[in-house]
Design an enzyme around this catalytic site. Structure first.
Site, PDB file in Angstrom:
ATOM      1  CD  GLU A   1      -1.392   0.116   3.444  1.00  0.00           C
ATOM      2  OE1 GLU A   1      -1.713   0.997   3.947  1.00  0.00           O
ATOM      3  OE2 GLU A   1      -1.196  -1.039   4.067  1.00  0.00           O
TER       4      GLU A   1
ATOM      5  CB  CYS B   1      -2.688  -5.040   6.436  1.00  0.00           C
ATOM      6  SG  CYS B   1      -1.983  -3.280   6.890  1.00  0.00           S
TER       7      CYS B   1
ATOM      8  CG  HIS C   1      -2.704  -8.297  10.140  1.00  0.00           C
ATOM      9  ND1 HIS C   1      -1.638  -7.296   9.868  1.00  0.00           N
ATOM     10  CD2 HIS C   1      -3.608  -6.912   9.883  1.00  0.00           C
ATOM     11  CE1 HIS C   1      -1.930  -5.950   9.440  1.00  0.00           C
ATOM     12  NE2 HIS C   1      -2.912  -5.903  10.005  1.00  0.00           N
TER      13      HIS C   1
END
Lengths: 433, 85
Positions: free
Chosen positions: A74, A106, A242
């Site tokens: 990103e 993400c 994550h």
């Protein structure tokens, strides 16, 4: 698989006391260090530096079978030209290779990984390999205005990092063997965090956390619908999440354990230490590296947990906006030996520790390249410490931008070269446990 | 809206606040108090909301409860959702 956690980091507690934030509250958030990108570093250098040890260790014939290079990010540097084109060039890969870039906050790393796995599984080109590179940097400036920027946006500076991961996907997996078809995915439109302008980030911390927790639950339930006899506690010896910051993962794990297994609080705590905390190790050294954070957690798990026998790891990936997935795979003692030979822990130890003064100078944009820069030349005086002079040999650095075209060089520092996959076993001796 | 049901949800949220934020235990909680001002970070706030959802057996997406500004608004939102509104 390999990880690159940058050339310099900042101690998070130092930052918190400098910003006069409540340090007691921050201790529960389990943050330690954050990687800070230097003026000589950009998403290309991060990606190449993660992937190069893997590619260099391949025999020429195998290297030429890399037919797909996906860069997941990103932090793009151009709306049209893909980051993969630069990474492909500096890795010296075959020209008979698909080059592309994937964006989904993400979740991008998982998106790229799953596409690569499916490319290999399809057997459209038998024996072909795919290289997946996740690479992100954050240059921390908040978009001004709007009530949606809650006070907890102050988490963003200490938690946001920079880093890259690289994974070679093939039909002969050594490090992590995916459970084919065992995927629970879940996505919907939500405005939680985003990068609405070229060099900044914005977000609503509450909404983002709520969405993360919703997705954690929904992806697992979908996984459970697709895979027989799955139990959140017993089916996975380890869990890789994550990890925006450790405290968030701890909260998510607690929520999931209470909901899925009705466990008591002290059982949940012990389970967190055993199954989740190995995956936090490296994440705590870099901060959130966005697209690759979930693989940093996976690498941390495989490097730091016990693998006397093959163990199944459950993986939860979340990307704002949002898309998410729960999937799994198996790692073996041999995979752990191979990953440890990459020397990730040692590389993280060897980075330059920034002082607050050095960090502040970088933050005010001293020498940093902003999006859309047409011409620029690296001023080495803006690179702190002895990062260029004493850094490892053969690391890629950004040297110049000429008419938007980025030019890089292999830095010839005085430091030792990083180990390559496949080196003799003696290389393991200095890997810190 | 029955006043009594509303008061019960308020009492529930208050006990959840005490559980997650032991520092404020016993302190009076008012409708216009913001969880942030009581010392809750985003992880704490999500926990308080989740405990309330569990106690009310509310099976909704958490994101539907985001955007509330204070304790009173959270109680109103929980009341509305638990009565199918």
């Amino acid at each position: 698989m390999n990880v690159f956690g940058g050339s310099a980091f900042l101690d998070v507690m130092q930052l918190i006391s400098h910003r006069r934030l409540d340090s007691a509250r921050f201790e529960n958030l389990l943050m330690r260090q954050k990687t800070v990108a230097l003026p000589c570093e950009d998403p290309v250098t991060f990606g190449v530096n993660a992937a190069k040890p893997i590619v260099d260790a391949l025999p020429e014939a195998e290297k030429d079978r890399i037919e797909l290079l996906i860069t997941c990010t990103e932090s793009g540097i151009d709306f049209g030209k893909s980051l993969s084109t630069y990474i492909h060039h500096y890795l010296g890969l075959s020209r008979n290779c698909r080059l592309l870039e994937i964006k989904n906050a993400c979740y991008s790393g998982t998106a790229g990984f799953q596409m690569a796995v499916n490319f290999v599984l399809s057997q459209a080109s038998p024996g072909a390999k795919a290289l997946v590179v996740t690479t992100d940097i954050s240059r921390f400036t908040v978009v001004e205005g709007g009530d949606a920027l809650t006070e907890d946006w102050s988490f963003a500076e200490p938690s946001s990092g920079a880093g890259a991961t690289a994974m070679l996907i093939s039909d002969t997996p050594h490090i992590f063997q995916v459970d084919v078809g065992a995927n629970g995915y879940y996505g919907h439109e939500v405005m939680d965090t985003c990068r609405p302008t070229a060099d900044s980030e914005a977000g609503d911390a509450d909404l983002s956390l709520m969405s993360y927790l919703d997705c954690c639950e929904q992806t697992f339930l979908e996984y459970q619908r697709r895979v027989a006899d799955v139990d959140y506690r017993d089916s996975f010896q380890y869990l890789a999440f994550h990890t925006p910051f450790g405290g968030m993962v701890k909260g998510a794990h607690r929520t999931m354990m209470r909901k899925m297994t009705k466990s008591r609080r002290d059982d949940i705590e012990a389970d967190f230490e055993r199954r989740v905390s190995p995956g936090l190790r490296y994440c705590q050294r870099t901060g959130n590296i966005m697209g690759g954070t979930v693989y940093l957690s996976l690498a941390g798990t495989i490097d730091n947990a016990r693998f006397d026998t093959a163990q199944r790891i459950g993986v939860f990936s979340y990307g704002s906006g949002c898309c998410s997935e729960f999937y799994s795979g198996v790692a073996t003692p041999e995979g752990q030996r191979r990953l440890r030979a990459m020397g990730i822990s040692r590389h993280l130890d060897d980075r330059h520790s920034l002082s607050i003064e050095e960090y502040e100078r970088l933050l005010t944009g001293n020498g940093a390249v902003s999006f859309g820069t047409r011409n620029w030349k690296l001023d080495e005086s803006h690179v702190p410490g002895q990062v260029l002079a004493s850094g490892p040999k053969g690391r890629l650095v950004l040297e110049r931008i000429h008419e938007f075209h980025r030019e890089y060089r292999w830095n010839q520092g005085a430091g030792t070269e990083l180990p390559r996959q496949g080196q003799p076993r003696t290389a393991y001796a200095w890997v810190k446990e | 809206m029955t006043e009594q049901r509303h008061a019960e949800i308020f009492a529930l949220v208050r006990s959840n606040i005490y559980e997650v934020l032991p520092d404020v235990e016993g302190r009076e909680i008012k409708s216009d108090d913001r969880l942030t001002d009581l010392g809750a970070n985003s992880v704490d706030r999500a926990e308080i909301v989740m405990l309330a959802m569990e106690a009310l057996s509310l099976h909704i997406q958490r994101v539907e409860l985001s955007g509330v500004k204070n304790v009173g608004e959270l109680v109103d939102a929980l009341y509305a959702k638990s009565h199918g509104q």
